[in-house]
Write an enzyme that holds these catalytic residues in place. Sequence first.
Site, PDB file in Angstrom:
ATOM      1  N   CYS A 131     -32.336  15.939  42.640  1.00  0.00           N
ATOM      2  CA  CYS A 131     -31.830  17.290  42.394  1.00  0.00           C
ATOM      3  C   CYS A 131     -30.308  17.295  42.265  1.00  0.00           C
ATOM      4  O   CYS A 131     -29.592  17.345  43.266  1.00  0.00           O
ATOM      5  CB  CYS A 131     -32.282  18.206  43.530  1.00  0.00           C
ATOM      6  SG  CYS A 131     -31.710  19.894  43.356  1.00  0.00           S
ATOM      7  N   CYS A 134     -28.546  20.267  43.695  1.00  0.00           N
ATOM      8  CA  CYS A 134     -28.417  20.281  45.165  1.00  0.00           C
ATOM      9  C   CYS A 134     -27.302  19.327  45.614  1.00  0.00           C
ATOM     10  O   CYS A 134     -26.537  19.635  46.520  1.00  0.00           O
ATOM     11  CB  CYS A 134     -29.696  19.815  45.848  1.00  0.00           C
ATOM     12  SG  CYS A 134     -31.196  20.482  45.202  1.00  0.00           S
ATOM     13  N   ASP A 135     -27.253  18.150  45.013  1.00  0.00           N
ATOM     14  CA  ASP A 135     -26.416  17.075  45.555  1.00  0.00           C
ATOM     15  C   ASP A 135     -25.226  16.687  44.686  1.00  0.00           C
ATOM     16  O   ASP A 135     -24.394  15.871  45.103  1.00  0.00           O
ATOM     17  CB  ASP A 135     -27.286  15.817  45.781  1.00  0.00           C
ATOM     18  CG  ASP A 135     -28.440  16.108  46.728  1.00  0.00           C
ATOM     19  OD1 ASP A 135     -28.266  16.952  47.615  1.00  0.00           O
ATOM     20  OD2 ASP A 135     -29.511  15.486  46.577  1.00  0.00           O
TER      21      ASP A 135
END
Length: 307
Positions: A131, A134-135
């Site tokens: 992701c 997300c990261d």
Amino acid sequence: MEQVVIIGGGPAGYTAALYAARANLSPVVLTGSTIGGQLSLTSEIENFPGFPESLGGMDLMDRMRQQAERFGAEMKYEEVTSVAFEPGAHRITTDRSEYTAKAVVISTGSSPRLLDVPGEERFFGRGVSTCATCDGAFYRDRKVAVVGGGDSAMEEGLFLTRFASHVWIIHRRHELRASQIMQERALKHPKIGFQWGSVVDEVLGDETTGVTGVRVRELESDGVRDLDAEGLFIAIGHTPNTDLFNDKLEVDEQGYILTDRRQHTSVPGVFAGGDVQDHVYRQAVTAAGTGCAAAMEAEKYIAENAD
Ligand code: NAP
């Protein structure tokens, strides 16, 4: 006995809940642990109609949940452990309770596929990710790699260029699968470099630093090269979350639940919507649409099969 139990709390599940609640069916939604589904991990949604300024994935999912609750849907943050489909009285067991329902809507979504190579599991969450939204921000001015040649890989790669100094895209063929527009954007991006005809052999790293590189093998020459990268984003497609249903419902060769055009599965009174039955579109809006249809069909089924 519940009227409708909805398994899964992503856009399909929440939309099914909204429609079932408005039909006075008091649906119970068993969300499991990934509340909001994959969308809650997406930073920005630009293509959900009605939100011209875009909005966060978590925000959209919160709104969907609230809307369903407003009309009487009940959210239970429980994990389903088994199901027994018996038309008229389907049984659903969770980690905390047991439910019987006249109709069931399955909207358990799909999960990112993994590579199954050395280092992947060891560094998952410490350099290996599925992701970028997300990261990605952890990789400011660092080099990263993405594996895959589809729209997801291009999307992840392009998103990562916001932070990373360089993005490798590792693809096993010499031709991308992604849509034309995504290909063009990625191919001409100055920060993106392609490693064609190559697969990941190993994720390199150590306990203190995490990921330090990605060992790739060029398939034609069998030559091995270590790419300098502190993050590896895997974007090689998804597998449907159907472990609970595989031997109970008809699924296709890839494991997706087979539904007819009105979201009926092979078992009467069991309906499915969203990514668990769709490997073609996989969009929030199509998931919501099939979730809506599944709930409307469930309502009809209950009315037609009333005691
Ligand atoms: P996908 O289209 O199935 O692409 C998966 C990619 O991963 C392919 O390039 C495939 O290689 C590669 N791959 C699969 N298994 C692999 C393995 N074990 N090792 C190395 N490479 C592997 O999946 P996706 O990109 O997630 O897209 C799925 C669907 O969602 C598509 O319909 C896509 O258009 C849609 N989508 C749309 C958007 C958007 O509209 N912005 C964004 C994301 C996804 P091969 O090409 O050799 O098979």
